[in-house]
Design a protein around this motif. Structure first.
Motif: not given
Length: 394
Positions: A67-73, A81-85, A92-95, A108-111
């Motif tokens: 798996a690949a994980r992306l985390e963004g602030t 806002l914290k995003l995680e994919l 996919k798991i989106a948080k 989608i639309g948070q960033l």
């Protein structure tokens, strides 16, 4: 809105990477194949939950990983806002703020991001599907309902095309079921087209002003939505659905013969006109590029108008494709307005003069270093030992 930080785990050639960004201009400098575009792709995927370079998520996962994980602030007007994919072979798991969002339309639309790459300069001259992709990608970010309606439309379209193919091959004969699918598709298609017309009109307003500035008022840009439905300007959402349903009835025998849906937003297009002349047909390469630039920059203002936030702008080696006048206009337009990520082999004189205090990241042989001499290690996976040995010689 701006991206404060991103953490990549097993994404493309990054094993583990954490980066902090400037809210203004971030410049990634390095030769080709050093990982610059991979970082922009990671930001795009974090925002859109899909890549602009591939439709296969497995290609985004580092070799031999699960798996690949992306985390963004993200910094927004109302706070961080914290995003995680998480991308895996299972899906996919989106948080958002550590809470899973079962529907991607809620993620989608948070960033909000706008990507401008060399291939986008072919937006005007390219194939219709490129312009449809452009429309859907941008409007989905500013209107969750548009994204929902579009997703539903595509789902029913797949069902209808599959059933039309079965009818064509004499593997089915229930025309009542076809009528049900046709009515559903027409209703959803009416919603999609109605919203496209609204947002394209707003986009045209901004693009027209920007184009006039670039051409010093010599050219007037207009956008026209191309469809086989008539009298679009006077029709409501329900009118469009009724019109589309009538079009399907008119095309029924042809659709049964070909086994596919021959009308609807999935076949529509966008035309660009300068002083009432079609740019796609009669425009010079310079006019086509200026039109594409005007439209892409207009997206920034449309997103701000609709969401109250400026998007993040991703410029992937686009300066090298623009002449001095267009480079100047692009950089002046984004200055002090949007967070920008710019990849380039090196900054030219124009960029150095116009970009104020950029944060510079040097990407070279698997390492990223900033001009303040803080070195950030990028762990690159080499599938073959010889590749690693070779890179250490440089």
């Amino acid at each position: 809105m701006y991206l404060k930080q991103i953490i990549l785990t097993d994404f493309r050639n990054y094993q583990k990477q954490k980066l902090d960004f400037s809210p203004a201009v971030n410049v990634l400098i390095g030769k080709n194949a050093q990982g610059k575009t991979n970082l922009l792709e990671a930001i795009f995927v974090l925002a859109m939950a899909k890549s602009h370079r591939t439709s296969k998520d497995k290609e985004l996962i580092r070799f031999k990983q699960e798996a690949a994980r992306l985390e963004g602030t993200i910094n927004r007007r109302l706070g961080d806002l914290k995003l995680e994919l998480i991308l895996s072979k299972k899906g996919k798991i989106a948080k958002v703020n550590h809470l899973e969002r079962p529907k991607l339309s809620e993620y989608i639309g948070q960033l909000n991001v706008i990507l401008f790459a060399p291939e986008d300069l072919a937006l005007v001259k390219g194939a219709p599907q490129e312009r449809r992709r452009f429309i859907d990608m941008e409007f989905s970010q500013i209107d969750p309902l548009y994204l929902h309606d579009l997703s539903q439309y595509k789902q029913v379209l797949r069902q209808r095309n599959k059933y039309l193919k079965a009818l064509q091959l004499k593997q089915a004969n229930d025309l009542v079921y076809l009528d049900i699918l046709t009515e559903q598709l027409a209703n959803l298609g009416g919603k999609v087209i109605a919203k496209r017309l609204i947002y394209l009109k707003r986009l045209e307003t901004y693009a027209k002003d920007l184009h006039a500035q670039i051409t010093q008022g010599k050219e007037q840009l207009t956008l026209r939505y191309k469809t086989n439905l008539k009298d679009l300007g006077t029709q409501t959402e329900n009118d469009l659905a009724t019109n589309l349903l009538a079009k399907f009835q008119q095309l029924r025998q042809k659709e049964l013969s070909q086994g596919t849906s021959l009308a609807g937003p999935h076949r529509d297009d966008l035309s660009f006109y300068l002083n009432d002349n079609n740019v796609q047909t009669y425009g010079s390469q310079g006019q086509q590029r200026t039109t594409a630039l005007s439209v892409k920059l207009a997206e920034i203002e449309l997103m701000h108008e609709q969401t109250g936030e400026y998007p993040v702008l991703l410029l992937d080696d686009v300066l090298s494709e623009l002449d001095g006048q267009r480079q100047t206009h692009l950089l002046k337009t984004i200055q002090d307005k949007v967070q920008t990520f710019l990849t380039t082999p090196g900054l030219n004189d124009i960029a150095q003069q116009l970009i104020k205090e950029p944060k510079i990241f040097h990407v070279n042989n698997g390492k990223i270093s900033t001009d303040d001499e803080n070195t950030l290690q990028v762990e690159i996976f080499y599938p073959h030992k010889d590749e690693k040995d070779e890179s250490t010689k440089n």
